[in-house]
Design a protein around this motif. Structure first.
Motif: not given
Length: 251
Positions: A76-83, A96-98, A102-103, A198-200
């Motif tokens: 499972s790979l989750t990426v958290a980032a401001p849009l 990220l989909t390609e 995972t989320a 996580a990316v700021g």
């Protein structure tokens, strides 16, 4: 890959396409009764179907064959980032989909510029469907509700592998950390635990936000001397941790 259509409501023998998917099949692909098309349900299954009935706004299909085909990462790979702003959101979600993420968690940090709207999950979810149709994924990447940084940190289990993109303050630069330093590249450990990136925002995480992550076991990653936009950094890290482990050399 052949044209694919997303159908979340499948039965054992019948499928009904509605909304944008039906419109595309009817008016763009000019489907006719008897045509065969491929559907996927977003849960890991593909279906070979035959068009039985074409209405004004829906298409009824008969299921001929179901195949459970996984094209996901082994962890499972989750990426958290401001849009990011504008069309850059589409690029972020598409890539990220390609890459098999995972989320995606839309982050709200102290320096976040773009505040997610109420329709963000549905709007970005449609981009996920379009990208999944193109790249062959049968499971949809999840778009979560926006989360504040502190709240997000509290949801991550201590045993997960956690990496935060943050530049080094000194001019001295080093290569990728070894597995002993917290990043198990090339090891089997990465496939046994969920991974979080996580990316700021454009202005970066604040010192307090970085300290909050480090106190919870997050490892800091420096992506180099050049300043990257949010979507570039997120895509680069997802490629490094995801696709980078799937590449196979053919001689």
């Amino acid at each position: 890959m052949a044209e694919r259509f997303f159908c979340p409501t499948m039965t054992g023998t019948e499928a009904v396409l509605e909304g944008p998917e039906a419109h595309h099949l009817i008016h763009v692909m000019r489907a006719r009764v008897g045509d065969r098309v491929n559907l996927f349900d977003g849960l890991g299954n593909e279906y070979l179907c035959e068009v039985e009935k074409i209405g004004k706004r829906n298409v009824t299909l008969r299921v001929l064959e179901r195949c459970a085909i996984e094209r996901e990462l082994p962890f499972s790979l989750t990426v958290a980032a401001p849009l990011p702003k504008g069309d850059r959101q589409r690029m972020l979600v598409e890539k990220l989909t390609e890459l098999g993420v995972t989320a995606l968690v839309p982050l709200v940090t102290e320096r976040t510029v773009v505040r997610p709207g109420k329709d963000v999950v549905n709007r970005l979810g449609r981009i996920v469907i379009e990208a999944s149709k193109q790249c062959g994924r049968n499971r949809l990447m999840t778009i979560t509700e926006p989360q504040a940084w502190e709240s997000f940190l509290e949801t991550i289990e201590p045993t997960a592998a956690k990496y935060l993109a943050h530049p080094r303050e000194s001019a001295k630069r080093e290569g990728l950390p070894s597995s002993e330093e917290g990043m198990p590249f090339g090891s089997e450990k990465l496939e046994q635990v969920p991974v979080f990136i996580a990316v700021g925002p454009e202005g970066g995480f604040t010192s307090a936000e970085v300290d909050a992550a480090r106190s919870r076991g997050w490892h800091l990653l420096d992506l180099g001397p050049r300043i990257m936009r949010v979507e570039t950094a997120a895509i680069a890290l997802a490629a490094l941790l995801g696709v980078g482990r799937e590449i196979v050399r053919w001689s």
